[in-house]
Write a protein that holds these residues in place. Structure first.
Motif, mmCIF file in Angstrom:
data_model
loop_
_atom_site.group_PDB
_atom_site.id
_atom_site.type_symbol
_atom_site.label_atom_id
_atom_site.label_comp_id
_atom_site.label_asym_id
_atom_site.label_seq_id
_atom_site.Cartn_x
_atom_site.Cartn_y
_atom_site.Cartn_z
ATOM 1 N N VAL A 6 0.845 -1.199 0.000
ATOM 2 C CA VAL A 6 0.000 0.000 0.000
ATOM 3 C C VAL A 6 0.876 1.244 0.000
ATOM 4 O O VAL A 6 0.642 2.196 -0.749
ATOM 5 N N LEU A 7 1.904 1.234 0.822
ATOM 6 C CA LEU A 7 2.807 2.383 0.892
ATOM 7 C C LEU A 7 3.522 2.611 -0.431
ATOM 8 O O LEU A 7 3.644 3.749 -0.896
ATOM 9 N N ILE A 8 3.969 1.564 -1.061
ATOM 10 C CA ILE A 8 4.677 1.679 -2.334
ATOM 11 C C ILE A 8 3.791 2.284 -3.413
ATOM 12 O O ILE A 8 4.236 3.104 -4.211
ATOM 13 N N THR A 9 2.521 1.903 -3.453
ATOM 14 C CA THR A 9 1.638 2.452 -4.491
ATOM 15 C C THR A 9 1.435 3.947 -4.325
ATOM 16 O O THR A 9 1.163 4.647 -5.308
ATOM 17 N N ILE A 10 1.599 4.447 -3.128
ATOM 18 C CA ILE A 10 1.447 5.880 -2.895
ATOM 19 C C ILE A 10 2.719 6.639 -3.263
ATOM 20 O O ILE A 10 2.665 7.702 -3.868
ATOM 21 N N ILE A 11 3.881 6.099 -2.908
ATOM 22 C CA ILE A 11 5.113 6.858 -3.107
ATOM 23 C C ILE A 11 5.801 6.598 -4.435
ATOM 24 O O ILE A 11 6.628 7.399 -4.860
ATOM 25 N N ALA A 12 5.470 5.517 -5.111
ATOM 26 C CA ALA A 12 6.161 5.170 -6.359
ATOM 27 C C ALA A 12 6.076 6.247 -7.435
ATOM 28 O O ALA A 12 7.081 6.514 -8.109
ATOM 29 N N PRO A 13 4.943 6.903 -7.630
ATOM 30 C CA PRO A 13 4.905 7.933 -8.689
ATOM 31 C C PRO A 13 5.896 9.074 -8.493
ATOM 32 O O PRO A 13 6.352 9.681 -9.470
ATOM 33 N N LEU A 63 15.326 6.599 -2.965
ATOM 34 C CA LEU A 63 14.822 5.285 -3.366
ATOM 35 C C LEU A 63 15.893 4.218 -3.187
ATOM 36 O O LEU A 63 15.621 3.131 -2.671
ATOM 37 N N ALA A 64 17.115 4.524 -3.593
ATOM 38 C CA ALA A 64 18.216 3.570 -3.434
ATOM 39 C C ALA A 64 18.474 3.268 -1.959
ATOM 40 O O ALA A 64 18.657 2.101 -1.570
ATOM 41 N N VAL A 65 18.466 4.301 -1.127
ATOM 42 C CA VAL A 65 18.664 4.113 0.311
ATOM 43 C C VAL A 65 17.544 3.244 0.884
ATOM 44 O O VAL A 65 17.784 2.335 1.684
ATOM 45 N N THR A 66 16.324 3.504 0.469
ATOM 46 C CA THR A 66 15.179 2.735 0.946
ATOM 47 C C THR A 66 15.268 1.274 0.514
ATOM 48 O O THR A 66 14.949 0.368 1.288
ATOM 49 N N MET A 67 15.688 1.044 -0.706
ATOM 50 C CA MET A 67 15.814 -0.332 -1.190
ATOM 51 C C MET A 67 16.857 -1.101 -0.384
ATOM 52 O O MET A 67 16.646 -2.268 -0.038
ATOM 53 N N VAL A 68 17.961 -0.468 -0.065
ATOM 54 C CA VAL A 68 18.984 -1.125 0.749
ATOM 55 C C VAL A 68 18.437 -1.409 2.147
ATOM 56 O O VAL A 68 18.615 -2.508 2.682
ATOM 57 N N ALA A 69 17.745 -0.434 2.725
ATOM 58 C CA ALA A 69 17.172 -0.635 4.058
ATOM 59 C C ALA A 69 16.128 -1.750 4.046
ATOM 60 O O ALA A 69 16.058 -2.541 4.981
ATOM 61 N N ALA A 70 15.330 -1.816 2.995
ATOM 62 C CA ALA A 70 14.271 -2.823 2.913
ATOM 63 C C ALA A 70 14.820 -4.244 2.835
ATOM 64 O O ALA A 70 14.158 -5.188 3.264
ATOM 65 N N THR A 71 16.014 -4.390 2.309
ATOM 66 C CA THR A 71 16.593 -5.727 2.218
ATOM 67 C C THR A 71 17.222 -6.184 3.530
ATOM 68 O O THR A 71 17.523 -7.360 3.680
ATOM 69 N N ARG A 72 17.403 -5.250 4.471
ATOM 70 C CA ARG A 72 18.093 -5.591 5.704
ATOM 71 C C ARG A 72 17.273 -5.377 6.979
ATOM 72 O O ARG A 72 17.644 -5.881 8.031
ATOM 73 N N LEU A 73 16.189 -4.600 6.885
ATOM 74 C CA LEU A 73 15.446 -4.217 8.089
ATOM 75 C C LEU A 73 13.964 -4.553 7.961
ATOM 76 O O LEU A 73 13.453 -4.698 6.852
ATOM 77 N N PRO A 74 13.256 -4.598 9.087
ATOM 78 C CA PRO A 74 11.799 -4.770 9.044
ATOM 79 C C PRO A 74 11.110 -3.535 8.458
ATOM 80 O O PRO A 74 11.746 -2.513 8.185
ATOM 81 N N VAL A 75 9.790 -3.600 8.336
ATOM 82 C CA VAL A 75 9.031 -2.561 7.642
ATOM 83 C C VAL A 75 9.125 -1.203 8.338
ATOM 84 O O VAL A 75 9.398 -0.192 7.689
ATOM 85 N N LEU A 76 8.880 -1.131 9.636
ATOM 86 C CA LEU A 76 8.833 0.168 10.315
ATOM 87 C C LEU A 76 10.151 0.932 10.229
ATOM 88 O O LEU A 76 10.152 2.106 9.847
ATOM 89 N N PRO A 77 11.301 0.322 10.542
ATOM 90 C CA PRO A 77 12.549 1.068 10.374
ATOM 91 C C PRO A 77 12.796 1.479 8.921
ATOM 92 O O PRO A 77 13.333 2.555 8.656
ATOM 93 N N THR A 78 12.379 0.635 7.983
ATOM 94 C CA THR A 78 12.544 0.978 6.571
ATOM 95 C C THR A 78 11.729 2.210 6.211
ATOM 96 O O THR A 78 12.213 3.103 5.509
ATOM 97 N N VAL A 79 10.500 2.278 6.688
ATOM 98 C CA VAL A 79 9.649 3.437 6.408
ATOM 99 C C VAL A 79 10.251 4.693 7.026
ATOM 100 O O VAL A 79 10.290 5.759 6.393
#
Length: 99
Positions: free
Chosen positions: A48-55, A68-84
């Motif tokens: 849901v979050l991605i559909t809002i911020i992707a545009p 976006l690059a920083v978020t992608m790296v965080a998403a591969t290593r951390l849970p959802v809340l810290p990534t957000v």
């Protein structure tokens, strides 16, 4: 002052995220979920979050692309809340610095 449309959007995003979490317990509490369905249910709020911020990322602004690059790296290593939190902070800081 915040634009009312942004406030409504944030409230709707929060409601949908909350409902996907609570809905799993309310509607599926007496069922055994397969590992695949469990994974889908756990990732629904992030989708849901991605559909809002992707545009915003197709604008080509360097700050957004770096965030976006920083978020992608965080998403591969951390849970959802810290990534957000990292995504929001990096986007805000980078937009301020590179604007």
């Amino acid at each position: 002052m915040l634009d009312p449309l942004y406030v409504i959007t944030i409230i709707c995003m929060a409601a949908v995220t909350y409902l996907t979490r609570v809905g799993r317990y309310v509607f599926l509490r007496n069922r055994t979920l397969s590992p695949r369905l469990r994974t889908v249910m756990e990732n629904a709020p992030g989708c849901v979050l991605i559909t809002i911020i992707a545009p915003d990322f197709v604008t080509g602004r360097p700050a957004d692309l770096i965030a976006l690059a920083v978020t992608m790296v965080a998403a591969t290593r951390l849970p959802v809340l810290p990534t957000v939190i990292i995504a929001i902070a990096s986007a805000g800081v980078l937009r301020h610095v590179l604007a």
